[in-house]
Design a protein around this motif. Sequence first.
Motif, mmCIF file in Angstrom:
data_model
loop_
_atom_site.group_PDB
_atom_site.id
_atom_site.type_symbol
_atom_site.label_atom_id
_atom_site.label_comp_id
_atom_site.label_asym_id
_atom_site.label_seq_id
_atom_site.Cartn_x
_atom_site.Cartn_y
_atom_site.Cartn_z
ATOM 1 N N SER A 196 56.224 40.310 47.527
ATOM 2 C CA SER A 196 57.092 40.168 46.355
ATOM 3 C C SER A 196 56.371 40.475 45.050
ATOM 4 C CB SER A 196 57.678 38.755 46.301
ATOM 5 O OG SER A 196 56.650 37.790 46.156
ATOM 6 N N GLY A 197 55.040 40.452 45.070
ATOM 7 C CA GLY A 197 54.270 40.739 43.861
ATOM 8 C C GLY A 197 53.628 39.528 43.221
ATOM 9 N N LYS A 198 53.811 38.349 43.832
ATOM 10 C CA LYS A 198 53.296 37.131 43.195
ATOM 11 C C LYS A 198 51.767 37.105 43.125
ATOM 12 C CE LYS A 198 53.850 34.427 47.454
ATOM 13 N NZ LYS A 198 54.105 35.620 48.315
ATOM 14 N N SER A 199 51.088 37.534 44.194
ATOM 15 C CA SER A 199 49.622 37.559 44.162
ATOM 16 C C SER A 199 49.106 38.644 43.224
ATOM 17 C CB SER A 199 49.063 37.778 45.572
ATOM 18 O OG SER A 199 49.269 36.632 46.379
ATOM 19 N N GLN A 255 43.395 31.735 48.903
ATOM 20 C CA GLN A 255 44.187 31.243 50.025
ATOM 21 C C GLN A 255 43.331 30.752 51.188
ATOM 22 O OE1 GLN A 255 46.883 34.173 51.535
ATOM 23 N NE2 GLN A 255 47.405 33.020 53.362
ATOM 24 N N ASP A 256 42.342 31.536 51.568
ATOM 25 C CA ASP A 256 41.625 31.281 52.813
ATOM 26 C C ASP A 256 40.305 30.571 52.562
ATOM 27 O OD1 ASP A 256 40.588 31.240 55.318
ATOM 28 O OD2 ASP A 256 40.676 33.402 55.672
ATOM 29 N N ALA A 295 33.981 23.760 38.285
ATOM 30 C CA ALA A 295 32.595 23.556 37.856
ATOM 31 C C ALA A 295 32.390 23.788 36.355
ATOM 32 C CB ALA A 295 31.657 24.466 38.651
ATOM 33 N N LEU A 296 33.062 24.786 35.790
ATOM 34 C CA LEU A 296 32.863 25.147 34.392
ATOM 35 C C LEU A 296 33.932 24.573 33.470
ATOM 36 C CD1 LEU A 296 31.822 28.882 34.949
ATOM 37 C CD2 LEU A 296 30.332 26.920 34.560
ATOM 38 N N ASP A 297 34.665 23.557 33.956
ATOM 39 C CA ASP A 297 35.725 22.911 33.169
ATOM 40 C C ASP A 297 36.738 23.921 32.633
ATOM 41 O OD1 ASP A 297 34.792 20.229 33.384
ATOM 42 O OD2 ASP A 297 33.223 20.698 31.925
ATOM 43 N N PRO A 298 37.397 24.670 33.509
ATOM 44 C CA PRO A 298 38.358 25.681 33.048
ATOM 45 C C PRO A 298 39.612 25.040 32.457
ATOM 46 C CG PRO A 298 38.530 25.423 35.412
ATOM 47 C CD PRO A 298 37.356 24.579 34.981
ATOM 48 N N LYS A 299 40.317 25.825 31.652
ATOM 49 C CA LYS A 299 41.603 25.388 31.117
ATOM 50 C C LYS A 299 42.757 25.819 32.015
ATOM 51 C CE LYS A 299 40.105 25.657 26.266
ATOM 52 N NZ LYS A 299 40.347 26.324 24.957
ATOM 53 N N LEU A 300 42.517 26.877 32.803
ATOM 54 C CA LEU A 300 43.566 27.425 33.663
ATOM 55 C C LEU A 300 42.967 27.782 35.014
ATOM 56 C CD1 LEU A 300 46.458 28.711 34.070
ATOM 57 C CD2 LEU A 300 45.448 30.838 33.212
ATOM 58 N N VAL A 301 43.659 27.384 36.083
ATOM 59 C CA VAL A 301 43.257 27.770 37.437
ATOM 60 C C VAL A 301 44.423 28.488 38.098
ATOM 61 C CG1 VAL A 301 42.505 26.994 39.712
ATOM 62 C CG2 VAL A 301 41.626 25.856 37.672
ATOM 63 N N VAL A 302 44.174 29.694 38.596
ATOM 64 C CA VAL A 302 45.162 30.426 39.376
ATOM 65 C C VAL A 302 44.992 29.993 40.832
ATOM 66 C CG1 VAL A 302 45.963 32.697 40.128
ATOM 67 C CG2 VAL A 302 45.131 32.377 37.773
ATOM 68 N N CYS A 303 45.990 29.333 41.368
ATOM 69 C CA CYS A 303 45.957 28.855 42.754
ATOM 70 C C CYS A 303 46.769 29.822 43.602
ATOM 71 C CB CYS A 303 46.533 27.447 42.846
ATOM 72 S SG CYS A 303 45.661 26.212 41.859
ATOM 73 N N ASP A 304 46.096 30.692 44.334
ATOM 74 C CA ASP A 304 46.774 31.731 45.112
ATOM 75 C C ASP A 304 46.941 31.277 46.560
ATOM 76 O OD1 ASP A 304 47.900 34.013 46.071
ATOM 77 O OD2 ASP A 304 46.183 35.319 45.704
ATOM 78 N N GLU A 305 48.110 30.737 46.875
ATOM 79 C CA GLU A 305 48.401 30.202 48.220
ATOM 80 C C GLU A 305 47.289 29.254 48.686
ATOM 81 O OE1 GLU A 305 51.104 30.712 50.003
ATOM 82 O OE2 GLU A 305 51.937 32.690 49.619
#
Length: 290
Positions: free
Chosen positions: A49-52, A96-97, A166-176
């Motif tokens: 679908s294009g989400k990743s 994902q994996d 580890a680096l205190d991010p503001k945004l994390v992309v959680c891919d499956e």
Amino acid sequence: MSEALLEISNLVVDYPGRGFRARPFRALKGVSIDVRAGETVGLVGESGSGKSTLGRAVLGLAPVTEGSVRYCSEEIGHATRGRRRQLASEIQVVFQDPYTSMNPSMTIRRILLEPLIARGVRSRQAEGRAIELLDQVALPAHALDRLPREFSGGQRQRIAIARALALDPKLVVCDEPVSALDLSTQARVLELLCDIQEQTGVAYLFISHDLAVVQHVSRRVAVMLSGEIVEQGEAWQVTTVPSHPYTQRLLLAAPVADPDAQALRRAERQRLLSAAAFDRAPTFDHGTVH
């Protein structure tokens, strides 16, 4: 209304075609979505679908053909490699994996210390931070001296989350991030992600094919089909009373324990599939409350 942490506007991504003079493949077709500080936005759709691809474009791993990807009001869609390295401390990813996302020859200590040392953190401080990270994901400090193969899939994903934090991010992309795990382990990892968000205020762009998973963690949800967002709005609305037939089919695809109810769901889903062969439904935007 607070300003968006991540703002994607009319994003188009083309991949080169295969073969001589092959036309490019358009993976994203004018996608617009935003993520605000401290919230989770779910992105759901079937494979292809294009989400990743959207997640990869945010991370600088997919080419931006048109449109913009703005982070903290800065255009990063065409950021240089050097700028991308700088952004790595603020934008991270959980893949994902859990079996292939870590170097099997490295101990957990090296896996967690690597991004810290690369940022100039002193060894003693980095060691202390690694222990804090393991505690944050409910793993013991002695796990530092073990190899990834010595852990279960759920534990490996916890380590992957610790590395991303580890680096205190503001945004994390959680891919499956939970699709490779069994149901009970999925639940524990999702609870962990929610707890970490409460503690740190990190924002998630949560990519999944499972509406039930997205409903559990997201405040807002966008549904993708063939490179376009066909429905978006607050999570409760999109995942319980969806307006677009495709979202309805995704909801009906989730099995239920009652055989009679499951038969009815299967029949309704088949009806929607038959209707989809003849009609193209409009895009639905329920609006959002920030």
